[in-house]
Design an enzyme around this catalytic site. Sequence first.
Site, PDB file in Angstrom:
ATOM      1  CD  GLU A  78      -3.127  -1.217   2.299  1.00 21.14           C
ATOM      2  OE1 GLU A  78      -3.072  -0.159   2.935  1.00 21.14           O
ATOM      3  OE2 GLU A  78      -3.985  -1.929   2.065  1.00 21.14           O
TER       4      GLU A  78
ATOM      5  CD  GLU B 146      -3.354  -5.916   4.048  1.00 25.56           C
ATOM      6  OE1 GLU B 146      -4.219  -4.926   4.547  1.00 25.56           O
ATOM      7  OE2 GLU B 146      -2.206  -5.606   4.084  1.00 25.56           O
TER       8      GLU B 146
HETATM    9  C1  GBH Z   1      -4.417  -1.949   5.428  1.00 23.76           C
HETATM   10  O1  GBH Z   1      -4.540  -0.525   5.312  1.00 23.76           O
HETATM   11  C2  GBH Z   1      -2.956  -2.228   6.012  1.00 23.76           C
HETATM   12  O2  GBH Z   1      -2.247  -2.871   5.143  1.00 23.76           O
HETATM   13  C3  GBH Z   1      -2.751  -3.099   7.304  1.00 23.76           C
HETATM   14  O3  GBH Z   1      -1.596  -2.968   7.875  1.00 23.76           O
HETATM   15  C4  GBH Z   1      -3.934  -2.463   8.017  1.00 23.76           C
HETATM   16  O4  GBH Z   1      -4.138  -3.034   9.413  1.00 23.76           O
HETATM   17  C5  GBH Z   1      -5.213  -2.917   7.502  1.00 23.76           C
HETATM   18  O5  GBH Z   1      -5.323  -2.428   6.366  1.00 23.76           O
HETATM   19  C6  GBH Z   1      -6.523  -2.260   8.171  1.00 23.76           C
HETATM   20  O6  GBH Z   1      -6.695  -1.146   8.283  1.00 23.76           O
HETATM   21  O7  GBH Z   1     -11.030   7.342   3.428  1.00 23.76           O
HETATM   22  O8  GBH Z   1     -10.623   6.952   1.070  1.00 23.76           O
HETATM   23  O9  GBH Z   1      -8.742   7.439   2.688  1.00 23.76           O
HETATM   24  C7  GBH Z   1      -5.748  -0.254   4.757  1.00 23.76           C
HETATM   25  C8  GBH Z   1      -5.842   1.468   4.782  1.00 23.76           C
HETATM   26  C9  GBH Z   1      -8.226   1.682   4.377  1.00 23.76           C
HETATM   27  C10 GBH Z   1      -6.668   3.333   3.820  1.00 23.76           C
HETATM   28  C11 GBH Z   1      -9.387   2.214   3.961  1.00 23.76           C
HETATM   29  C12 GBH Z   1      -7.680   3.789   3.046  1.00 23.76           C
HETATM   30  C13 GBH Z   1     -10.119   4.306   3.474  1.00 23.76           C
HETATM   31  C14 GBH Z   1      -9.721   5.500   2.151  1.00 23.76           C
HETATM   32  N1  GBH Z   1      -6.980   1.714   3.942  1.00 23.76           N
HETATM   33  N2  GBH Z   1      -9.047   3.457   3.794  1.00 23.76           N
HETATM   34  S1  GBH Z   1     -10.005   6.852   2.579  1.00 23.76           S
END
Ligand code: GBH
Length: 480
Positions: free
Chosen positions: A178, A384
């Site tokens: 990511e 994931e």
């Molecule tokens: C992942 O991140 C990670 O790889 C992991 O380490 C983590 O524990 C897991 O997921 C759970 O969080 O509101 O449009 O900015 C996910 C991170 C989640 C980032 C959804 C963007 C919403 C997008 N993403 N989030 S926004």
Amino acid sequence: ATASAAVDRLHFPPGFLWGAATAAYQIEGAVAEDGRTPSIWDTFSHTPDKVANGDTGDIACDHYHRYRTDVTLMSHLGLQAYRFSLSWPRVQPGGRGPANPAGLDFYRRLVDELLDAGIQPVATLYHWDLPQELETGHPDGSGGGWTERETAERFGEYAALAADALGDRVALWTTLNEPWCSAFLGYGSGVHAPGRTDPALALRAAHHLNLAHGRATAALRATLPAHAQIAVSLNLHQVRPLTADPADLDAARRIDAVGNRIFTGPMLSGGYPADLLADTEHVVDWNALIRPGDEAAIGAPIDLLGINYYTPAVVSAPTPGAAAAHHAHGESAHSPWPGSADVNFHAPPGDTTDMGWTIDPTGLYDLLMAVSRSHPGLPLAITENGAAFPDAPTADGQVRDHDRIDYLHRHLAAVHQAVADGADVRGYFLWSLLDNFEWAYGYDKRFGAVHVDYATQLRTPKASARWYARAIGANSVPHL
Ligand code: GBH
């Protein structure tokens, strides 16, 4: 009866790979042992007000000391593969110079334990724990983290060290996890380490992460045996316009550009998309940033694209005058969307998880189909997918997380449908094996199939772990 039994379950293709995922800083602990130096997440979590409850990864799930019993847990889940990340400052303290033999030994022992258990190791080189000395703190004053091109060169050297040590026993590698989060949450919104808030720096970071992926891919290709596979894991945003109004469609295009195509463009499609460069040219000088040869390096072929999916994004056109009103109220406007900070985001309808993220498996289906169409011939995997719920053991010690079972069930059915409709999805990795350090949310959010009592480090497989083990054993999920 036999015929109906056959259609009562959704069967996955033979060889479909079932796994679970974790990341080093979220589970290992042992942050000062065996030569490991601090990462930007150690610094960030020890900075007041950055992480809920002041939680840190100092101990986390103590996996560094408990990896053997954790592999036993994986066996009980019937996992065929386990995706973990290497801690860069454990493998190469400070991010420069020779490898740390004690750090590498930990991963050798872990991988040997996995192989003995018949579980395929899947190694991620970078899940957000940059050596602090590459950000700030090196005696010579250098640093800048991902805003500096040097960090990409350092990453290529680190990749070579890791592949040299583990390439004889790890056949599937992913470079970055990511990079959107590393660049835009780390240097844009500042909710992740290193907590900087500058849209120009965030775009610089994105380019250097792309370059790091290219350098690492070249190093892995040069070091690993020919059968090894190289991938990258992207949190691709399934972007939906709120309405069919052209202004909303353009908002969706912009978020797709700076959320997705900023990575898939140079990695998979020959270069940065022209619309992205135009949308952000007032933020950063791309001509100074991108050097000749960079896009070719970033575009080095990969064998598999890892997709991390949690929830879709619904967007609409900027509200006229909203940005000015925002500033007039003195609110800080640290956006993770450089050049498109004024696009409106809407919570999609439906139930949400403990993160507040809407549960929408159609987003996963749509994403897989869209990626398949844009990149025909590229094998995909879900690296994931999962959900946080406020799981707690009941008096009998059981954790009955039926909401997680329902989430997994519906998302696996969506993957199955995408496969049936032609998407080349090779595997699925549940996030996460264990409850763990959920970044800025600390230990409050529980994503695990296995519950962790942090006071005692007791692991309790949840009901979802048993459900998942049955799915793996049958290579299928029940019809909804
Ligand atoms: C992942 O991140 C990670 O790889 C992991 O380490 C983590 O524990 C897991 O997921 C759970 O969080 O509101 O449009 O900015 C996910 C991170 C989640 C980032 C959804 C963007 C919403 C997008 N993403 N989030 S926004």
